[in-house]
Scaffold this motif. Sequence first.
Motif, PDB file in Angstrom:
ATOM      1  N   HIS A 111       1.050  -1.154   0.381  1.00  0.00           N
ATOM      2  CA  HIS A 111       0.004  -0.018  -0.188  1.00  0.00           C
ATOM      3  C   HIS A 111       0.834   1.181   0.018  1.00  0.00           C
ATOM      4  CE1 HIS A 111      -3.486  -2.522   1.223  1.00  0.00           C
ATOM      5  NE2 HIS A 111      -2.530  -3.275   1.779  1.00  0.00           N
ATOM      6  N   LEU A 112       0.791   1.945  -1.038  1.00  0.00           N
ATOM      7  CA  LEU A 112       1.467   3.389  -1.000  1.00  0.00           C
ATOM      8  C   LEU A 112       0.762   4.530  -0.632  1.00  0.00           C
ATOM      9  CD1 LEU A 112       3.084   3.031  -4.672  1.00  0.00           C
ATOM     10  CD2 LEU A 112       4.000   2.039  -2.478  1.00  0.00           C
ATOM     11  N   ALA A 113       1.017   5.145   0.512  1.00  0.00           N
ATOM     12  CA  ALA A 113       0.486   6.066   1.283  1.00  0.00           C
ATOM     13  C   ALA A 113       0.729   7.444   0.829  1.00  0.00           C
ATOM     14  CB  ALA A 113       0.730   5.953   2.731  1.00  0.00           C
ATOM     15  N   LEU A 114       0.514   7.893  -0.309  1.00  0.00           N
ATOM     16  CA  LEU A 114       0.876   8.916  -1.123  1.00  0.00           C
ATOM     17  C   LEU A 114       0.119  10.185  -0.714  1.00  0.00           C
ATOM     18  CD1 LEU A 114       1.427   7.472  -4.758  1.00  0.00           C
ATOM     19  CD2 LEU A 114       3.036   7.354  -2.650  1.00  0.00           C
ATOM     20  N   GLU A 115      -0.956  10.015  -0.098  1.00  0.00           N
ATOM     21  CA  GLU A 115      -1.684  10.998   0.462  1.00  0.00           C
ATOM     22  C   GLU A 115      -2.120  10.838   1.776  1.00  0.00           C
ATOM     23  OE1 GLU A 115      -5.478  11.146  -1.872  1.00  0.00           O
ATOM     24  OE2 GLU A 115      -4.248  11.682  -3.768  1.00  0.00           O
ATOM     25  N   SER A 116      -2.411  12.119   2.530  1.00  0.00           N
ATOM     26  CA  SER A 116      -2.777  12.010   3.978  1.00  0.00           C
ATOM     27  C   SER A 116      -3.905  11.374   4.262  1.00  0.00           C
ATOM     28  CB  SER A 116      -2.965  13.342   4.482  1.00  0.00           C
ATOM     29  OG  SER A 116      -1.664  14.192   4.487  1.00  0.00           O
ATOM     30  N   GLY A 117      -4.209  10.380   5.317  1.00  0.00           N
ATOM     31  CA  GLY A 117      -5.216   9.640   5.281  1.00  0.00           C
ATOM     32  C   GLY A 117      -4.995   8.484   6.137  1.00  0.00           C
ATOM     33  N   VAL A 118      -5.909   7.441   5.935  1.00  0.00           N
ATOM     34  CA  VAL A 118      -5.934   6.233   6.812  1.00  0.00           C
ATOM     35  C   VAL A 118      -5.915   5.077   5.958  1.00  0.00           C
ATOM     36  CG1 VAL A 118      -6.933   4.989   8.534  1.00  0.00           C
ATOM     37  CG2 VAL A 118      -7.208   7.314   8.810  1.00  0.00           C
ATOM     38  N   THR A 119      -4.752   4.316   6.030  1.00  0.00           N
ATOM     39  CA  THR A 119      -4.748   2.973   5.370  1.00  0.00           C
ATOM     40  C   THR A 119      -5.404   1.953   6.471  1.00  0.00           C
ATOM     41  OG1 THR A 119      -2.903   3.669   4.021  1.00  0.00           O
ATOM     42  CG2 THR A 119      -3.428   1.296   4.204  1.00  0.00           C
ATOM     43  N   LEU A 129      -2.306   5.892  10.217  1.00  0.00           N
ATOM     44  CA  LEU A 129      -2.656   7.318   9.788  1.00  0.00           C
ATOM     45  C   LEU A 129      -1.355   7.884   9.171  1.00  0.00           C
ATOM     46  CD1 LEU A 129      -4.241   6.433  12.485  1.00  0.00           C
ATOM     47  CD2 LEU A 129      -4.565   9.108  13.008  1.00  0.00           C
ATOM     48  N   ALA A 130      -1.341   8.045   7.864  1.00  0.00           N
ATOM     49  CA  ALA A 130      -0.195   8.425   7.070  1.00  0.00           C
ATOM     50  C   ALA A 130      -0.083  10.069   6.938  1.00  0.00           C
ATOM     51  CB  ALA A 130      -0.171   7.842   5.973  1.00  0.00           C
ATOM     52  N   ALA A 131       1.394  10.510   7.137  1.00  0.00           N
ATOM     53  CA  ALA A 131       1.622  11.891   6.905  1.00  0.00           C
ATOM     54  C   ALA A 131       2.566  11.935   5.954  1.00  0.00           C
ATOM     55  CB  ALA A 131       1.952  12.516   8.234  1.00  0.00           C
ATOM     56  N   PRO A 132       2.295  11.525   4.629  1.00  0.00           N
ATOM     57  CA  PRO A 132       3.328  11.465   3.465  1.00  0.00           C
ATOM     58  C   PRO A 132       3.858  13.131   3.281  1.00  0.00           C
ATOM     59  CG  PRO A 132       0.960  11.170   2.624  1.00  0.00           C
ATOM     60  CD  PRO A 132       0.872  11.265   3.956  1.00  0.00           C
ATOM     61  N   HIS A 137      10.948  19.595   1.714  1.00  0.00           N
ATOM     62  CA  HIS A 137      10.833  20.301   2.985  1.00  0.00           C
ATOM     63  C   HIS A 137       9.765  21.138   3.111  1.00  0.00           C
ATOM     64  CE1 HIS A 137      14.881  19.672   3.061  1.00  0.00           C
ATOM     65  NE2 HIS A 137      15.275  20.311   2.138  1.00  0.00           N
ATOM     66  N   THR A 138       9.090  20.826   4.244  1.00  0.00           N
ATOM     67  CA  THR A 138       7.744  21.708   4.800  1.00  0.00           C
ATOM     68  C   THR A 138       8.253  22.216   6.318  1.00  0.00           C
ATOM     69  OG1 THR A 138       7.023  19.648   6.011  1.00  0.00           O
ATOM     70  CG2 THR A 138       6.093  19.834   3.869  1.00  0.00           C
ATOM     71  N   TYR A 139       7.206  23.259   6.502  1.00  0.00           N
ATOM     72  CA  TYR A 139       7.547  24.061   7.761  1.00  0.00           C
ATOM     73  C   TYR A 139       6.267  23.968   8.683  1.00  0.00           C
ATOM     74  CZ  TYR A 139      11.759  25.297   5.282  1.00  0.00           C
ATOM     75  OH  TYR A 139      12.728  25.286   4.394  1.00  0.00           O
ATOM     76  N   GLY A 140       5.396  23.052   8.382  1.00  0.00           N
ATOM     77  CA  GLY A 140       4.185  22.865   9.236  1.00  0.00           C
ATOM     78  C   GLY A 140       4.252  21.512   9.567  1.00  0.00           C
ATOM     79  N   ASP A 141       3.727  21.000  10.693  1.00  0.00           N
ATOM     80  CA  ASP A 141       3.533  19.732  11.296  1.00  0.00           C
ATOM     81  C   ASP A 141       2.541  18.805  10.196  1.00  0.00           C
ATOM     82  OD1 ASP A 141       3.435  17.144  12.679  1.00  0.00           O
ATOM     83  OD2 ASP A 141       3.345  18.193  14.677  1.00  0.00           O
ATOM     84  N   LEU A 142       2.908  17.718   9.511  1.00  0.00           N
ATOM     85  CA  LEU A 142       1.933  17.243   8.880  1.00  0.00           C
ATOM     86  C   LEU A 142       1.133  16.101   9.703  1.00  0.00           C
ATOM     87  CD1 LEU A 142       4.112  16.420   5.381  1.00  0.00           C
ATOM     88  CD2 LEU A 142       2.481  18.469   5.773  1.00  0.00           C
ATOM     89  N   THR A 143       1.718  15.898  10.712  1.00  0.00           N
ATOM     90  CA  THR A 143       1.020  14.994  11.704  1.00  0.00           C
ATOM     91  C   THR A 143      -0.105  15.587  12.414  1.00  0.00           C
ATOM     92  OG1 THR A 143       2.412  15.367  13.529  1.00  0.00           O
ATOM     93  CG2 THR A 143       3.143  13.527  11.722  1.00  0.00           C
ATOM     94  N   GLN A 144      -0.441  17.059  12.332  1.00  0.00           N
ATOM     95  CA  GLN A 144      -1.244  17.532  13.132  1.00  0.00           C
ATOM     96  C   GLN A 144      -2.826  17.071  12.857  1.00  0.00           C
ATOM     97  OE1 GLN A 144      -0.891  21.773  12.991  1.00  0.00           O
ATOM     98  NE2 GLN A 144      -2.543  21.942  14.515  1.00  0.00           N
ATOM     99  N   PRO A 145      -3.160  16.643  11.523  1.00  0.00           N
ATOM    100  CA  PRO A 145      -4.405  16.180  11.298  1.00  0.00           C
ATOM    101  C   PRO A 145      -4.722  14.932  11.916  1.00  0.00           C
ATOM    102  CG  PRO A 145      -3.478  16.919   9.387  1.00  0.00           C
ATOM    103  CD  PRO A 145      -2.281  16.964  10.400  1.00  0.00           C
ATOM    104  N   PHE A 146      -3.637  14.179  12.517  1.00  0.00           N
ATOM    105  CA  PHE A 146      -4.007  12.879  13.044  1.00  0.00           C
ATOM    106  C   PHE A 146      -4.937  13.194  14.089  1.00  0.00           C
ATOM    107  CE2 PHE A 146       0.404  10.777  12.096  1.00  0.00           C
ATOM    108  CZ  PHE A 146       0.260  10.942  10.796  1.00  0.00           C
ATOM    109  N   ASP A 147      -4.781  14.281  14.962  1.00  0.00           N
ATOM    110  CA  ASP A 147      -5.666  14.595  16.145  1.00  0.00           C
ATOM    111  C   ASP A 147      -6.964  14.579  15.725  1.00  0.00           C
ATOM    112  OD1 ASP A 147      -3.103  15.353  17.375  1.00  0.00           O
ATOM    113  OD2 ASP A 147      -3.538  17.263  17.472  1.00  0.00           O
ATOM    114  N   THR A 148      -7.301  14.978  14.608  1.00  0.00           N
ATOM    115  CA  THR A 148      -8.867  14.741  14.219  1.00  0.00           C
ATOM    116  C   THR A 148      -9.254  13.685  13.570  1.00  0.00           C
ATOM    117  OG1 THR A 148      -8.607  16.633  12.749  1.00  0.00           O
ATOM    118  CG2 THR A 148      -9.242  17.313  14.899  1.00  0.00           C
ATOM    119  N   GLU A 150     -10.518  10.213  12.340  1.00  0.00           N
ATOM    120  CA  GLU A 150     -11.169   9.085  13.089  1.00  0.00           C
ATOM    121  C   GLU A 150     -10.847   7.802  12.532  1.00  0.00           C
ATOM    122  OE1 GLU A 150     -15.224   9.959  13.357  1.00  0.00           O
ATOM    123  OE2 GLU A 150     -15.007  11.710  14.500  1.00  0.00           O
ATOM    124  N   THR A 151     -10.735   6.774  13.215  1.00  0.00           N
ATOM    125  CA  THR A 151     -10.522   5.445  13.107  1.00  0.00           C
ATOM    126  C   THR A 151     -11.506   4.525  13.490  1.00  0.00           C
ATOM    127  OG1 THR A 151      -8.910   5.165  14.414  1.00  0.00           O
ATOM    128  CG2 THR A 151      -7.960   5.729  12.431  1.00  0.00           C
TER     129      THR A 151
END
Length: 377
Positions: A111-119, A129-132, A137-148, A150-151
Amino acid sequence: MPKFLHTADWQMGRTYSRFDTEDSAALVEARYEAIERLAALATEHQCDAVLVAGDVFDAQTVSDRTIRRVFNATRNFEGPWVMLPGNHDAALAESVWMRAKRLGAVPANVHLALESGVTQLPEQGIAVLAAPLTQRHTYGDLTQPFDTTETPSGLLRIGLAHGSVQGVLPDDIDSTNPIAPDRTQSAKLDYLALGDWHGVREINERTWYSGTPEPERFRNNDAGYVLIVDIEEPGATPKVTRYETARYQWHQWRENLSVPSDLDELLNRMSQLPEASVLDVKLDGTLTLVGDQKLTDALSIAEARYRSVTCDRSGLQLEPTDEDIAALRADGYLGDVVQELRENQRANDEGDDAEVARDALAILAGLLKPKDPEVAK
């Protein structure tokens, strides 16, 4: 009890230009063998899944052959693999991952987690919960959406990300691709599988870097492992066990030689290395002519025994003893030359002139050294 293998930073397609062709090829091949070993480990330990936390590939431009070989190396584990793009292989609009798809190289169980979301892996009891990274380089935390995010209830919430945990890693790698150190708490994750740091590192009991499965540089940071993670049920504390996968051990020594025992200790350590070693040595200080020959002989033996041996002797000065000079039988003009070379070393101390004088002295000593051991007695 869900169980999964956590790995990262394969960086397939990496080259080793500082090494000669034979050694470079062996080091490249070792990385494919590492994937095969971790796949075999996952099967042996009956893991439910393998999670790869970024940098599967070293660059977007790796060859088609490299892409095919990477996915071929996963075949020893038939369960699900979840692969995340990292900063070296970010999920760009046109990326190495898109080429892999077009080649038809991606097996059905990967499974290629090429987009943020849930596998979701319901049979394995895991929701990933993937944060590809979609750019290097990014300067924001891509894991922040994990907080909201749902699984489904009853599935483990496992985060998969690639970046730098803020305030924990060294400052020089703490500026891009940031990850909050308390993400497992805020997102109620059972485990956060991270990549980017190339050695095993525990951030907290639920947050780990697995490191690269095959060391690729001279850095003492616990590289060469994978992690197998057992979690009995959602909310339970993970049991994390590391397993060694490294083929080669990398050693970098910086030594000052001032007395004969320093050289003896160095050569003793060198002789005890495992054969699958990559050794880089930089020396400074002084050596007698006898000591210089001992070092040369030991390096010759080591070069034939180990994967790779490099030794920078530019910081060494040769200081012939009276016994050295007597053994050379260098009197008259030759004696004057030896003395002049000794003085040139001392006068210049460092730099090209000192190096030339040292090398000339070593060559002259080699030419004058008696070929018949009995003559030297």
